[in-house]
Design a protein around this motif. Sequence first.
Motif, PDB file in Angstrom:
ATOM      1  N   TYR A  16      -5.405  -4.808   1.057  1.00 14.49           N
ATOM      2  CA  TYR A  16      -5.812  -4.547   2.366  1.00 14.49           C
ATOM      3  C   TYR A  16      -7.008  -3.854   2.762  1.00 14.49           C
ATOM      4  O   TYR A  16      -7.749  -3.849   2.137  1.00 14.49           O
ATOM      5  CB  TYR A  16      -4.567  -3.035   2.388  1.00 14.49           C
ATOM      6  CG  TYR A  16      -4.505  -1.963   2.755  1.00 14.49           C
ATOM      7  CD1 TYR A  16      -5.436  -0.947   2.289  1.00 14.49           C
ATOM      8  CD2 TYR A  16      -4.072  -1.691   0.643  1.00 14.49           C
ATOM      9  CE1 TYR A  16      -5.821  -0.023   1.782  1.00 14.49           C
ATOM     10  CE2 TYR A  16      -3.860  -0.146   0.360  1.00 14.49           C
ATOM     11  CZ  TYR A  16      -4.800   0.960   0.843  1.00 14.49           C
ATOM     12  OH  TYR A  16      -4.772   2.330   0.359  1.00 14.49           O
ATOM     13  N   ALA A  67      -2.484   3.941   7.816  1.00 11.63           N
ATOM     14  CA  ALA A  67      -1.620   2.944   8.282  1.00 11.63           C
ATOM     15  C   ALA A  67      -1.739   2.914   9.798  1.00 11.63           C
ATOM     16  O   ALA A  67      -0.519   4.139   9.746  1.00 11.63           O
ATOM     17  CB  ALA A  67      -0.854   2.210   7.587  1.00 11.63           C
ATOM     18  N   ASP A  87       2.137  -1.583  10.590  1.00  9.41           N
ATOM     19  CA  ASP A  87       0.292  -1.817   9.434  1.00  9.41           C
ATOM     20  C   ASP A  87       1.643  -1.536   8.448  1.00  9.41           C
ATOM     21  O   ASP A  87       2.029  -0.821   7.834  1.00  9.41           O
ATOM     22  CB  ASP A  87      -0.753  -1.220   9.412  1.00  9.41           C
ATOM     23  CG  ASP A  87      -1.886  -1.839   8.162  1.00  9.41           C
ATOM     24  OD1 ASP A  87      -0.498  -3.020   7.659  1.00  9.41           O
ATOM     25  OD2 ASP A  87      -2.386  -1.038   8.476  1.00  9.41           O
ATOM     26  N   ALA A  91       0.445  -1.800   5.070  1.00  6.72           N
ATOM     27  CA  ALA A  91      -0.697  -1.878   3.712  1.00  6.72           C
ATOM     28  C   ALA A  91       0.175  -0.036   3.220  1.00  6.72           C
ATOM     29  O   ALA A  91       0.887   0.816   3.355  1.00  6.72           O
ATOM     30  CB  ALA A  91      -1.745  -1.268   3.154  1.00  6.72           C
TER      31      ALA A  91
END
Lengths: 366, 379, 363
Positions: B114, B295, B299, B301
């Motif tokens: 990421y 994050a 998101d 990740a």
Amino acid sequence: MSAAASTVARPAGRNRYSTGSLPRRINLYTLPGSFILAAAVMGLLGFNWFGLAAFTALIYLAAISGLSLVVENRRRAMDRFIRGLVTSAFLLALLPLVSTLWTVVSKGIGVLSWEFIGTSGGGTTINPDTLELVTSSGALQAIVGTLEITGLATLFSVPIGLLTAIYLVEYAAPTHWLRRTVNFLVDVMTGIPSIVAGLFAFSLFTLILGPKAFSGLSAAVALSVLMIPTVVRSCEEMLRLVPADLREAAYALGVTKFVTIVKVVIPTAIAGIATGITLAIARVIGETAPIFMAASFTDAFNGNPLAGPMQTLPVMAYTGYKFPGQDIALSNSQAWGAALLLVLLVVVLNLVARIIAAIFAPKTSR
Amino acid sequence: MKVLSFGRAAAVLTVGMLALTGCGGNASSSSTSTAAGSSPAGSTAAAATDYSSLSGTITAGGSSAQANAQAAWAAGFKAQASKVTINYDKSQGSGGGVTNFTAGSYDFAGSDAYLTADQAAKAQELCGPGGAINLPVYLDGVAVIFNLPGVDKLQLSAETIAKIFSQQIKTWDDAAIKADNPGVTLPSTAITTVTRSDGSGTTQNFTNYLHQVAPAVWTDPVSNKWPVAGSSAQQGGSGVVNTVKAGEGTIGYADHSAIGDLKAAAIKAGDAYVSFSADAVTKAVEAAVTPAANAKEGDLAQDIDYTKLTSANAYPIPLISYDILCTTFKDPAQAKLTAAYIGYIASEQGQKIAAKNAGSAPLPAELAAKIQESLKKVS
Amino acid sequence: MSAFPATAHRSSAAVRARPADRIFRLLSTAAAVSIMVILAGVALFLILRAVPAIAANWTSEADLKSGVTGGFPSFWSYVAPLAFGTVWASLIALILATPVAIGIALFISHYSPRRLATFLGYIIDLLAAVPSVVFGLWGILVMRPFLLPMQEWLNTYLGWIPMFSGSVTSTGSSILTGAVVLAVMVLPIITSISREVFLQTPKLHEEAALALGATRWEMVRLTVFPYARSGVVSAVLLGLGRALGETMAVAMIISPAIITSFRVLTEGENSQTIASNIALNFPIATGLQRDALIGTGLVLFVISLAVNMVARLVISRKPRQRRRPTGDDGGKATAAPDPADVLAASDARVSPVSVLHPESVSK
């Protein structure tokens, strides 16, 4: 052995310059003898073709120089030894050539078909019931890409190269600073490593177009950098071969310089120029690193050299090996197919160059 | 330069030209796209979604680990949305993908890692305050592959792997390997470790695993470039696989989906040795991921805590590959199109296609649902 | 050769210039100037991209600290082992290729049947036509396993020589394998230039030597070699220039590490070359890492520039005066081979001259 016999049986009447010489056909005995001995050695050590050839050469060299040393003299022995040595050097160079061509042909011939040449890869479809992919495999996109990129590179390099050669030969005074500089720079340009040319094109186009600047045009620019010096040098050489008499005859008739060059000098040299250009194309068409940097690669068909990644044959051979699809064996065999196509293309170009040379060879030779 | 400005204009024109000649695959300006239909990215039952009204071009690239799956997804999506063209450039690698994405030339990037804080900041300049979101769409495992005549099954603990790959163990009959493989006769063949010579997300994941699980043995850095000297470094996953296959006493690591018919070792997790299976990877991801520290909303990740993987049904070295896209696109139609495509990727059918054609492991249901949630906010 | 352009130049003044003339003159001058522009462009773009990476602090810059460029305190410490590896691999290739290439050139120019000479030359030139990616695939598939037993043998029996020490490769991805493939690739270059130079030995000298009772080898040693020495040296240097920049075959074959190591038989201790390192890491490199790689490309550019310049310098140098016909420095007997011809042979690889005038090869 037979050699010794022949020297003993030499007729008394022969003059002293031919005394103590090995029979003319000595190689008929030494070569097969060496081969059999080498085969015996291989039998002891374990068989291998290269070893057989190497031992044959070694035993032959030892035998022929030993015999000559005994029967003839040290100088002759040295001469025969060197003759054997340079011949082996030549044969040694044939090994990688034959091996490479054999590998490419044997690996690639299975893939090569009109379908492989005529269809484009990347047209993957999916079977909606089984969810299995049906991959179309072909090299059309790479063939088109190779032709377009090298075509563009030729389009850029030939005018620049030819005109530069004309400048160097016809216009510049020998001591003029520009002529000396350009002469020097063409030499420098010959030494540009191909990957540096690729980096140059990549940097140039990213600077102008942003980071995703891959295009056939960019690759063509990279190849041009590699091609221009070759074109300049071969054109220059050919223009210099045109006798000065022809030019002076034209000037004497009041023909202008421009017309003289276009109507007299270039037509006289055209065969050599065409040959040189064809060989220059053959040289850059197999470049991988600069094209990979500048044009990236794609499995899909892209016929537009102005935008987007383009596939070429050398890059297809490389990526088929490095980025195989799910079916690794299929990707690898396609890589070999592309390699074979590429080698064929280069060989054809070399032949074309020679045919051009043979057909249009100038009546005047130097 | 004249040629170039002409080139830009011509690029737009050629879209039509290429359509005429029947040749797809032009990665030109994607702004010509139009999304006529409503966004389908709502439900997890994506198979029921109708994509047929979508049209346009998606330009993306990056991770080569995802490449085979992307080819399958593109084909699957195209079967339902025939007017859409998807170009995924696998030559770029994760690094190139992210670079091109943050520069605005990709609709999404495929990446094995990421976005770092720096990259996320750059992405924010491009995407606006919402920034970019990392969506884990592709799961696989790092396989430890070997070729040792006479040995079909091999079991290895993380410490042993770390010792082998840091060149501390030199032969196959070493006590550490023996201890992992009771009852197996191991030859005294020398070990040749095979690694990647090019920078790679697989290397990043593998070194991260060794760093976390066997910190006492593995003192080298976590890196996408193999950090230890003494191995046979080969180009690309295929180079590693080919070399392991061709050698004797070789051991290497590669994405499981790319290893072909090579044998892979079972890796020790807790007290058990776990072989690779798609299901075990999914289980591993369920068990070991925690949302990354920085994050943003939406998101996904994930940080993998490999030390959590101690159960016998979770494969200890899972690999997550992300698709990264902006939360706010400059062109809303393009946003709809891209979100629809990634929604398809994360859908049940998308994951099935990838499993079948690229050997990946399916996403855990919870994660898949979260991806669809996140995609709703993309505009 | 230089006499006639001068004539042409003078006569151009005599001919009245017309617009078409002026335009054409301008065009050809512009083409010559464009060469300067292109070369300056190449250097400029590389420098522009490289400077940020060279100037950056490699221990604190986030981009450079990890990944592709991780573990190096500065640009120079990163590029030094790469530069070493580039030169080292190329040198080994040259050591392997030079004797063979000179042998072949001699075979074609002075030993082979005359009618076959052109054809044999063409066969060797075919080697130059094989693209490097094909050599890479061939190296992996054929040369790696083929050279493996020899490398094990060298390591076992000659392992006391530092070059051959270390743990021997088990897959064949050693520098030696790469160097053998590189040697095959530079072979046609060295051969074709040497051949051209050998052929330019004045016929009279050769015949004089033979008339004095010299054997063919003595004739070669006494007339051809002294005459061709500088040409052969520059041929070797131009071959070196080619080997330095070779990318794909090296990247595909050699198992690299960015270290300075003289060992040639190992797998884990092979020095990496610049070109191969760029090809391998450019795709995944981000931001400053890419600039750093372009910086290494600049260094490669400078190295191969230096090698090429030395080669040209050797070619254009006047031949040394010779005092004794048999000695190293003999009487003032020979003119240098014309630099232009030699260079043309090197640039076109297959000289158009030899194509057009087979008789000049098969003398």
